[in-house]
Design an enzyme around this catalytic site. Sequence first.
Site, PDB file in Angstrom:
ATOM      1  N   ASP A   3     -17.664 -24.539  -4.849  1.00 29.80           N
ATOM      2  CA  ASP A   3     -19.101 -24.291  -4.918  1.00 29.80           C
ATOM      3  C   ASP A   3     -19.857 -25.540  -5.367  1.00 29.80           C
ATOM      4  OD1 ASP A   3     -21.474 -22.446  -5.135  1.00 29.80           O
ATOM      5  OD2 ASP A   3     -21.320 -23.061  -7.234  1.00 29.80           O
ATOM      6  N   GLU A  24     -18.844 -26.747  -0.141  1.00 25.77           N
ATOM      7  CA  GLU A  24     -20.255 -26.418   0.052  1.00 25.77           C
ATOM      8  C   GLU A  24     -21.043 -27.686  -0.292  1.00 25.77           C
ATOM      9  OE1 GLU A  24     -23.799 -23.426  -1.436  1.00 25.77           O
ATOM     10  OE2 GLU A  24     -22.406 -24.316  -2.845  1.00 25.77           O
TER      11      GLU A  24
END
EC number: 2.4.1.18
Length: 721
Positions: free
Chosen positions: A400, A453
């Site tokens: 993330d 990401e």
Amino acid sequence: MVERIVNSEDVSLLVSGRQSNPHKFLGIVSENSSQDRIILFRPGAHSVVVELQGNIAHAQHHHSGIFSLTAPKGTLPQDYRIYHQNGLLAHDPYAFPPLWGEVDSFLFHQGTHYKIYECMGAIPYNVQGISGVLFVVWAPHAQRVSVVGDFNFWNGLVNPLRKVSDLGVWELFIPGLEEGTLYKWEIVSASGEVLIKTDPYGKRFDVPPHAPSRVVDSDRYTWHDAAWMEKRKHRGDQPLAIYEVHVGSWQWHEGKPLGYRELAKKLAAYCKEMHYTHVELLPVTEHPLNESWGYQVTGYYAPTCRYGTPEDFQFFVDHLHRENIGVILDWVPGHFPTDGFALAHFDGEALYESIENHEPLHPHWRTYTFDYRCNEVVNFLLGSALFWLDKMHIDGLRVDAVTSMLYLDYGRQEGEWSPNIYGGRENLQAIEFIKHLNSVVHREFPGVLTFAEESTDFPKVTQAVAQGGLGFDYKWNLGWMHDTFRYIQVDPLFRSYHHKDLTFSLWYAFNERYLLPLSHDEVVHGKGSLLQKMPGDTWTKFAHMRLLLSYHICQPGKKLLFMGGEFAQGKEWTPDSPLDWHLLDHPDHAYLHKCVARMNALYCDLPYFWKGDGKQGSFRWVDFKDTENHVIAYYRFSGEDRSSALLCVHHFSSGYFPSYVLYCQDIHSCQLLFNSDDCCFGGSGKGNRQPVLCLDQHVSWGIDIELPPLATLIFHVDFVN
């Protein structure tokens, strides 16, 4: 007597809760050449009973909670047991030598103790034939560390740990404790503040917030996924149709989310029905807030207790593997919350958090960023990743917020950050951590995938570390996602002016290996559901949904779709209620659901969609210039094979063309495979005519197709040899 053996200053430090080496004088001590003495500390006790070599003895009470009794010379830890205040009869925690060794310290300080999860935290252990729990924690700024729990009435004076390393590692082996024991750390900071903390390496927690940790044996579960794990090692290029799931809001039963075990069976069956190859779980690492998405992590080694035990989670993964479905974990190594019961100022000072920036809290999330300059912190994060891959059999990590890790100035204003040693904005230590992570993951667990990401044009995200890259397998193509949504939300009447939003991403589509996300981020915070984004009346909205999701399947890159998108969830997603499964009773939603299952099946069955999809040769334009009619068309090839292809045609206007000619040469045959406007998917039924070759002296120069409104057509094409 005991006064000749025990230094009064040591006793004073012990009684005042500042002793860092209780083993120095507690336990078995040589009194003289003919006998030993057992020295015990029981604050508040009036008497202590000991079973010594099968005989019951009462220890002598001296002062300040110090007790002792004489013992034969050469007494061993196995020779005596103590009756504790909680009724437990167990061996003496202070009679054992240290178990943390020099090699552990060396590796931990280098950030390369890749099995750190077997050494830190609370580990069921057997020492010299005696079972118990080994407690180990890193707290370099602490004056004293104790483990507290029901077993000592949460009294921090009873079980202080010993400092076993100059790195600030503390350890205590407590015999007689078992799996399931509740515990926390009591830490006395350098300033004397008493802190109660959960275990950074805890494998299980009770219901948050401020929940205690529980002792867990992570090796107790018996796995049945050997065939999957072996096959995973030898994966080549493969289809990836990922279903993104939030465990707490996928389905509920009797007003509550499904537990891991019930979820395993229902989700596996659903993924097989819908032809998904993997599920990606929004963070299931422990977190304090029930109504959250899971990105504020306080337990990096524990599946959240909201849906079951760690063993239940292992069953979940095991069952999906047996059904040939992979499991990807959304993992958050970029920041952590400020909650005082967990990592924040763990030993009274900044330990896990970075103090490099002028403003310690991240401006976007008001969280702390990790200190990637500290090898012990790096080892903590690496250990977390490897724990999930090793003990939980996870198949991939979606990392993330990589962008926030790569740049020192991410989200910060001038004056709120300091440049690196070269004067740049890149976070050099975070970059090295990412490279280290990907290198060790791919070396230790062949076949495991890592996803970034990352929203900028940072170079070589998916190139190998040896070639100067970050080493990820795939990068989320957020540019493609933003362009696609920007285009499809425009009224079809005005799309001619936005045609480049369809074509621009193909200029960089092969610079990295990409995954195309239609993720949870796009159906929250007032953005609306996918269905709500679509323009037009009800029929037009669902036509757009079929077009969007089929366009997603056809474009180069692996696939990810957030739950609910496959049947057009009507409202924006919220984590505190289940999906609206009742919508499948309505024909429009049921038709779309059927359409997505068919598209996923085609995607998995036809290598044209996924074999070599990260290479330029897998794609070739047929037409990208028809801005007036809002049509694009292209070929998808299977690897290096050029004898055949899929011809994908996307029509983004509401017009209908009984005859539409595409100029494409050297076609031998062309067959319609898929029409998103088919009646069986809720469409108008137009576009099902088989294509007609356009010939000039028996040489094909194009094909004539029936082009339905707001639709995708997929043809199988064989070329002239």
